[in-house]
Motif scaffolding. Structure first.
Motif, PDB file in Angstrom:
ATOM      1  N   SER A   6       9.534 -23.040  14.000  1.00 38.48           N
ATOM      2  CA  SER A   6       8.264 -24.126  13.489  1.00 38.48           C
ATOM      3  C   SER A   6       7.660 -24.608  15.040  1.00 38.48           C
ATOM      4  O   SER A   6       8.193 -25.186  15.755  1.00 38.48           O
ATOM      5  N   VAL A   7       6.284 -24.644  14.594  1.00 39.21           N
ATOM      6  CA  VAL A   7       5.562 -25.107  15.733  1.00 39.21           C
ATOM      7  C   VAL A   7       4.620 -26.379  15.259  1.00 39.21           C
ATOM      8  O   VAL A   7       4.071 -26.166  14.370  1.00 39.21           O
ATOM      9  N   ARG A  31       2.803 -27.125  11.621  1.00 38.90           N
ATOM     10  CA  ARG A  31       2.702 -28.521  11.587  1.00 38.90           C
ATOM     11  C   ARG A  31       1.489 -28.959  12.313  1.00 38.90           C
ATOM     12  O   ARG A  31       1.556 -28.587  13.350  1.00 38.90           O
ATOM     13  N   PHE A  32       0.805 -30.036  11.729  1.00 37.69           N
ATOM     14  CA  PHE A  32      -0.320 -30.542  12.609  1.00 37.69           C
ATOM     15  C   PHE A  32      -0.390 -32.134  12.598  1.00 37.69           C
ATOM     16  O   PHE A  32       0.126 -32.812  11.742  1.00 37.69           O
ATOM     17  N   LEU A  42       6.523 -36.622  12.406  1.00 37.61           N
ATOM     18  CA  LEU A  42       6.632 -35.311  12.067  1.00 37.61           C
ATOM     19  C   LEU A  42       7.929 -34.775  12.724  1.00 37.61           C
ATOM     20  O   LEU A  42       8.692 -34.150  12.221  1.00 37.61           O
ATOM     21  N   VAL A  43       8.033 -35.097  14.057  1.00 35.21           N
ATOM     22  CA  VAL A  43       9.188 -34.651  14.921  1.00 35.21           C
ATOM     23  C   VAL A  43      10.558 -35.274  14.519  1.00 35.21           C
ATOM     24  O   VAL A  43      11.648 -34.754  14.330  1.00 35.21           O
ATOM     25  N   ILE A  48      11.658 -29.297  14.604  1.00 33.55           N
ATOM     26  CA  ILE A  48      10.502 -28.685  15.338  1.00 33.55           C
ATOM     27  C   ILE A  48      11.003 -27.648  16.747  1.00 33.55           C
ATOM     28  O   ILE A  48      11.712 -28.278  17.314  1.00 33.55           O
ATOM     29  N   ASP A  49      10.656 -26.473  16.712  1.00 31.34           N
ATOM     30  CA  ASP A  49      11.078 -25.837  17.905  1.00 31.34           C
ATOM     31  C   ASP A  49      10.276 -25.883  19.120  1.00 31.34           C
ATOM     32  O   ASP A  49      10.570 -25.644  20.064  1.00 31.34           O
TER      33      ASP A  49
END
Ligand SMILES: [Mg+2]
Length: 314
Positions: A6-7, A31-32, A42-43, A48-49
């Protein structure tokens, strides 16, 4: 890391977000965020990777956001690649100092974005793997002492703050030295592996931790959630090892290999939970001295100590 890493792409200009997203489309879960605050949210919500982070943004900018990520235990290991404009070259050094793993310059070149992202995700995957291995006991494949110590420190502090009881069992294989001397180290190691697996299986609830504590000593931390009482759990462990039906060597011992347990359920008296560790250790010693194949247990809110015998005594 899941099958699709996930970026998270963070940039205040939607056009830049779009270019980066197109470059990475397909291979990643994307994700944005068009602002630092949204990125933090979001984090917090998703695993998140890797993060592609614009440096210049209104409000919480790239540096401020990176500082926030580095300050938190759960987010500090996420690799961050800075995305900078060509005229911000001086910022790159600042970026590395702040903990960014790499940078990409605008205008964005899709092949470069893909290569950098791939490289850093692979590095993170290898790092995670090494870290995971360092927390596993090489012989038995269960958690090692380091993992136990870390987990104990975390859970004891939390239980102390919240005034909640922690449950700990310290376990020792009875007469293991005789077993090892008689059968040799190969079977001795196999015995440790089988006992470890039996203990691990008996404590399968999510949140339980079964660890190798020392040579033939194991430790179990039970999850904080309410469940059956500690005595029933200890009986389960005594039975699980007995059911392996590994022969005892000594004529004066039980037929099958047994364990001794010291078990404590109590609100820790300090953040490090040292009092519980010491109690469990003392009770384990009492179980040994009392004849082995048993659990000596100190219940919550009572000073009474109970002795539970393994089934061959019953
Ligand atoms: Mg910007």
């Amino acid at each position: 890391m899941t099958s699709r890493p996930s970026v998270l792409i963070v940039d205040d200009e939607p056009a830049n977000v779009r270019v980066l997203a197109e470059a990475l489309q397909g291979a990643y879960e994307l994700r944005f965020a068009t602002g630092g605050e949204r990125a933090l949210a979001l984090v917090a919500q998703h695993a998140i990777d890797l993060i592609l982070l614009d440096v210049v943004m209104p409000g919480l900018d790239g540096f401020a956001l990176l500082r926030r990520l580095k300050a938190e235990l759960v987010t500090r290991e996420i690799p961050v690649i800075f995305v900078t404009a060509r005229d911000e070259v001086g910022e790159e050094e600042r970026g590395f100092d702040a903990g960014a793993v790499d940078y990409i310059t605008k205008p964005i070149s899709p092949p470069i974005v893909r290569a950098r992202v791939r490289t850093h995700l692979e590095l993170k995957r290898q790092r995670d793997l090494l870290e995971q291995r360092a927390l596993i006991d090489g012989l038995t494949g269960i958690a090692n002492r380091r993992r136990f110590d870390e987990e104990w420190a975390r859970r004891a502090a939390r239980a102390f703050e919240q005034g909640r009881a922690l449950r700990l069992l310290l376990i020792d294989i009875d007469h293991f030295k005789d077993y090892n001397d008689y059968y040799g180290h190969g079977p001795g190691d196999e015995c440790l592996r089988r006992v470890a697996a039996a203990l691990q299986e008996a404590g399968q609830a999510a949140g339980d931790l079964t660890a190798r504590y020392g040579g033939e000593e194991f430790a179990v931390i039970l999850d904080d959630a309410p469940r059956g009482d500690l005595a029933a759990y200890a009986q389960k462990l005594l039975a699980a090892v007995r059911n392996l039906a590994l022969p005892q060597v000594r004529a004066d011992a039980t037929t099958w290999l047994s364990i001794s347990i010291g078990a404590v359920e109590r609100v820790p008296g300090s953040r490090d939970g040292r009092d519980i560790l010491e109690s469990a250790d003392r009770l384990l010693y009492e179980a040994k001295r009392g004849g082995r194949n048993r659990c000596v247990l100190a219940d919550t809110d009572t000073t009474a100590v109970r002795v539970l015998l393994g089934e061959e005594f019953i």
